[in-house]
Structure formats: C-alpha cells, structure tokens
Design an enzyme around this catalytic site. Structure first.
Site, PDB file in Angstrom:
ATOM      1  N   GLU A 310       0.861  -1.186   0.000  1.00  0.00           N
ATOM      2  CA  GLU A 310       0.000   0.000   0.000  1.00  0.00           C
ATOM      3  C   GLU A 310       0.897   1.236   0.000  1.00  0.00           C
ATOM      4  OE1 GLU A 310      -3.609   2.263   2.416  1.00  0.00           O
ATOM      5  OE2 GLU A 310      -2.879   0.323   3.138  1.00  0.00           O
ATOM      6  N   ASN A 365      -4.547   5.138  -2.431  1.00  0.00           N
ATOM      7  CA  ASN A 365      -5.811   5.664  -1.923  1.00  0.00           C
ATOM      8  C   ASN A 365      -6.264   6.873  -2.742  1.00  0.00           C
ATOM      9  OD1 ASN A 365      -6.465   4.313   0.898  1.00  0.00           O
ATOM     10  ND2 ASN A 365      -4.249   4.574   0.771  1.00  0.00           N
ATOM     11  N   GLU A 397      -7.802   2.225  -3.891  1.00  0.00           N
ATOM     12  CA  GLU A 397      -8.540   2.075  -2.640  1.00  0.00           C
ATOM     13  C   GLU A 397      -9.445   3.292  -2.435  1.00  0.00           C
ATOM     14  OE1 GLU A 397      -6.163   1.207   0.739  1.00  0.00           O
ATOM     15  OE2 GLU A 397      -5.238  -0.571  -0.143  1.00  0.00           O
ATOM     16  N   ASP A 427     -12.059   0.397   1.130  1.00  0.00           N
ATOM     17  CA  ASP A 427     -11.260   0.537   2.342  1.00  0.00           C
ATOM     18  C   ASP A 427     -12.140   0.786   3.571  1.00  0.00           C
ATOM     19  OD1 ASP A 427      -8.965   0.609   3.812  1.00  0.00           O
ATOM     20  OD2 ASP A 427      -8.329   2.604   3.164  1.00  0.00           O
ATOM     21  N   GLU A 484      -6.802  -5.172   7.967  1.00  0.00           N
ATOM     22  CA  GLU A 484      -5.827  -4.130   8.297  1.00  0.00           C
ATOM     23  C   GLU A 484      -5.487  -4.181   9.787  1.00  0.00           C
ATOM     24  OE1 GLU A 484      -6.610  -0.337   5.614  1.00  0.00           O
ATOM     25  OE2 GLU A 484      -8.429  -0.871   6.700  1.00  0.00           O
TER      26      GLU A 484
END
Length: 527
Positions: A310, A365, A397, A427, A484
């Site tokens: 990520e 993201n 995301e 997410d 996560e």
C-alpha cells in the site's frame, strides 16, 4: 430603462417644425429688408436704393424669394435630416447598451439573482445606516457535487441546476433578504439579523435541506449538497468587507464537515492563517516532490507471501517536522491540490515499483473528492503510461463515503478503472455506510476490514462475529478480503483460519521508504 433618454430627438415632426421655423425666419428677414432696412436705416446712413416696387409687388417678390430659398434648402435639409437621424439612432443604441450592461452588472443573467457588485452596494448602504437596527447577517453558501454533475451531464444541465437552486432559495428566504450568485456555484444571502441565533441557524439548515433535495428533470436524477458559513454584525464586522471575510472563514471551517453550517468565531481566523501558510508550503512540496511515498506490505495469509504494497504519503516539513497525512491530505482537499498530490505520489510509486518483481502490486488511496471528477481515469492512465507501469499492477482504494455523494459519477469512474484492468478495494469496510447496495452496484474486487475490528476481536465477541460475517459475504460475492492493523502473530493465525485472504499491519512491517523495500523482500524470500 429610461424612456426619456432613449426617445428619438430627430423625427419628421421635429424636422417639419424646424423647416417651418426657417421659412418664418426667412420671411421675417426678407420683409424687414424690404420695408424697414431699405426705407429707414439705409437712408440715415446716406445710402439710397431706387426701386420701383409698389407694396403688392414687394410682397410678391418677398414670397417668391422665400419660396426659392426654401426650395434651394430642401435637398441639404433632407441630407442633414438623414445624418442627424443616424446620429440619434447611434446615441439611443449607446444609451441602451449602457443600461443593459448596467443591468447585467447588477443581476446574474442566468438566475436573476443579484450580482456580487449589487450585493456589495446593498450591503454598503445597509450597514452605513445600521445604527439602531438589530444588525445584519451574511450566509455564504457553497454548492457541493455541482462540478461532477456538469462534467457528466454537460453545462446546459448545470445552468438548469443553478436556476433551480436560485428558485428554491427565493421560495425559502424572507422578503427583506437579498440573494446573490457571487461565483460559479457559490451563493450569498444578506438579510436583517433574526432575533435569535437559533432562528438564523434554523434558516441555514432549511437552505441546506432544500438545496440538498433531489433534482429530477430532463433525464437528471441527482442530489447536490450545501455548506454554509455565517457572519453577523456587529460582532463579526461593521462593513461589507469584514463581514464577507468572516463568512468566508466560517465557510472554510464548515467544509470540514460538508452539509453543515458554521458561525464565525475569532479563533477561526487564526486557524485559517495557519492553514493558509501550511497550504502554501504544501503546494511547494508537491511541486518539488518532497512528499514521498512509503510502502506497507500486503501479505497473503495462507503462505505469508508478499503480494504488494500500500502506498502511503509522508511529508517531512522543513520547520514543523513530520506532518500527519490526516492533516495535509485534508488541506490538499480543501485547496484543490488533492489531484496533484495523488498524481505526484502515484508517479513516484510507479517508478519505484517498476524495479520490483512483476507480480507485486501497489495500492493507492483516492480521496472522495476525486471520485467526482469524470476525467480521473484518463489522468491516472496518463501517469501509468508515462511511467511504463501496467494498469494490472495497480489497485485503487476508496472509502464507502466516496460512493454515496454521487453514485452515478462514482460508478462511471470505477467501471472505467475496471475496464483498464485496475482493481478496486473498498477501504475501512464496516465503519462507513456499509450498504450491501454498494457491493451490488459498484465493481469492487476487494474488501478491506477496518483495523478497529481486528484490534478488538480478542476482547469483543461481536467484533469476531462481524469479521466472520464480512468474510462470508465477500466469499459469496467472489470478492477478496484484506484485514488491516494486524499487530500480532495470533491475530494473523486466527484470520487465516477463518478464511481471510490478505493481511496488513505492523506484525509484518511498518511503512518503509522505497530503498528499504528490496531488503525487506530479500529477508522475506526464505519464508
């Protein structure tokens, strides 16, 4: 428009009257010459003119002379009349253009509301005589999601929306309020201050509700939003400049929570100045690529293999040190810099990831604001192409809140991403709206279980049940899952045992710089 100023001065009647006056003057002059000048004045000067005219003959001579003189002046008079008519028409056209320009300057031609100039003039006059009154208030209204709808449906539909917004405002406002369109999708209302602050807040909330109600016409079915900043006299200023600045500051603070209203407070001014300084530093940092990506590994739980990273933005400010992403990303969204920031981080990440094994993906993201821009997929694709990075190695995301603002635009953008081969991860699943409609409507390929559930599952039985429910849901839909916030081996083991696909958290590694990724991968290889 003034009827007197635009009335023609040169008309056939006025010309005939002028011609008649000219004939009268010529007749009087000729008569005076024949009967007065020749017989009385010239002899006194010793000048004698012998003539044989009797009175009738003289009159015939005068009439004939005047007639011939008049005929000789007819053609020049006609030409002069036509020239004067042209000048008169030009004068009228100039006056009308000036009056129309003034009307346009005072009113918005699309909505019919007052222009910014007219609003300022009205505020200036009202505040100058505000002594002895209960004061005044300004409501500055920002329309949300307007640009996304115009990008999707065209500017003609945007014009219809603006007209409808103005009509809804006019129906709601009291007669003594003046509403203005001060910019593209920003409106202002100036009115005598209600008796109580609560009444003013109630009016602001009614405006938000009316503007946010569904719009259905011409094939459009959409919702907008509204955020309002409020300033009042005399507490927040006594002239129009101070009052507008206070309302703008209140609106800036209200945008933190779209769909709300905020009253101006003195502390806001200090916060705004600090934010503006940080905003300038952020703009310079983006241009200089000093906001750099860090990478946190994504691990396949069944065998512990790293499948990707990520991408997380990190900013080390030269004076303030490390600044939290929650702070500078929020500033980037407010300042309209979030697109530039994403492109900068993505480009750096693509360059870094190009040096890693081809099976490793990167996850980036996106802000909810970006899912209102229909041109976003093309921008992302250009960045990927310029870096030579395949779209199949990219995962986008998004949060659930990004899907509820304008679901049609969001769906169009995400569908385009999927046709490009880019995966879509939802997410923080479970903390937002968590609507099953989102999973049915949007092309989601992965759910990311929020870290709050992972951290509490050893203490809270309900958290475990929720995680199990999410995993069962995702399996039934054929959607992968990532947990996560895994910090302990026991958490990873439990999640693997109940069928979670991927994991992420400090148990595997903290976010690292690009230079540390090869060493991390080498250390993980034996496992």
């Amino acid at each position: 428009m003034s009827s007197n100023s635009t009335r023609p001065l040169v008309t056939p009647v006025s010309v005939l009257l002028s011609f008649a006056a000219m004939l009268a003057i010529m007749g009087i002059t000729s008569t005076s010459w024949e009967f007065a000048l020749q017989e009385r004045i010239l002899p006194r000067l010793g000048i004698f003119i012998n003539d044989c005219f009797d009175n009738p003959s003289r009159w015939r001579f005068i009439i004939t002379a005047v007639a011939f003189a008049a005929l000789s002046q007819f053609a020049p008079a006609l030409l002069l009349f036509r020239l004067m008519r042209r000048l008169d028409r030009a004068r009228i056209a100039v006056i009308k253009a000036r009056e129309e320009a003034d009307a346009l300057a005072r009113h918005d031609p699309l909505t019919g509301l007052a222009s910014r100039r007219m609003l300022r003039e009205y505020m200036r006059r009202s505040l100058a005589r505000a002594a002895g009154t209960g004061g005044y208030a300004v409501l500055l209204i920002d329309i949300e999601r307007f640009k996304a709808i115009t990008d999707l449906h065209g500017h003609q539909m945007g014009d219809r929306l603006l007209i409808e917004i103005a009509n809804r405002m006019k129906r709601l406002l009291p007669p003594d309020a003046i509403a203005s369109r001060v910019s593209g999708e920003e409106f202002a209302v100036f009115l005598p201050r209600p008796r109580t602050v609560e009444a003013l807040g109630k009016m602001a909330q009614q405006l938000i509700s009316q503007i946010s109600a569904r719009y259905q016409f011409g094939g459009l079915d959409a919702r907008l939003g509204a955020t309002i900043g409020i300033a009042v006299t005399p507490e927040n200023g006594t002239d129009e400049g101070e009052l507008m600045r206070a309302a703008e500051t209140a609106l800036y603070r209200a945008r933190v929570r779209p769909g709300t209203y905020r009253f101006f407070e003195p502390a806001m001014d200090r916060e705004l100045k600090q934010s503006q300084r940080l905003q300038l530093d952020l703009r310079n940092a983006i241009a200089a690529n000093t906001i750099i990506p860090h990478y946190q590994p994504l691990v396949r739980l069944k065998d512990g293999v790293v499948v990707g990273f990520e991408v997380l933005a990190r900013w080390n400010h030269p004076m303030q040190g490390s600044i939290s992403p929650e702070v500078f990303i929020s500033i980037a969204e407010d300042a309209g810099l979030i697109g530039q920031l994403t492109q900068s981080i993505l480009k750096q990440a693509c360059i870094d990831a190009s040096k890693w094994p081809d099976h490793l993906k990167i996850a980036v993201n996106l802000s909810p604001i970006q899912l209102k821009d229909i041109a976003l997929p093309d921008q992302i694709l250009r960045t990927l192409n310029s870096s030579g990075f395949p779209p199949q190695r990219l995962e986008i995301e998004i949060t659930e809140t990004a899907l509820v603002d304008d679901d049609k635009t969001a769906n169009a953008i995400l569908t385009r991403f999927r046709t490009m081969g880019i995966d879509i991860a939802l997410d923080d699943f479970g903390t937002g709206y968590s609507s099953l409609q989102n999973l049915r409507m949007f092309p989601v390929t992965k759910l990311k279980i929020d870290k709050s559930f992972v951290r509490s599952m050893n203490l809270d039985v309900n958290s475990k049940k929720l995680i199990s429910g999410i995993l069962a849901l995702s399996r039934s839909l054929g959607i992968a899952t990532t947990a996560e916030g895994i910090e302990e081996a026991a958490e990873a083991d439990y999640l693997r045992s109940i069928g979670c696909d991927f994991g992420q958290g400090y148990h595997y590694a903290k976010p690292m710089k690009a230079d540390d990724v090869p060493r991390f991968l080498k250390a993980q290889a034996p496992a």
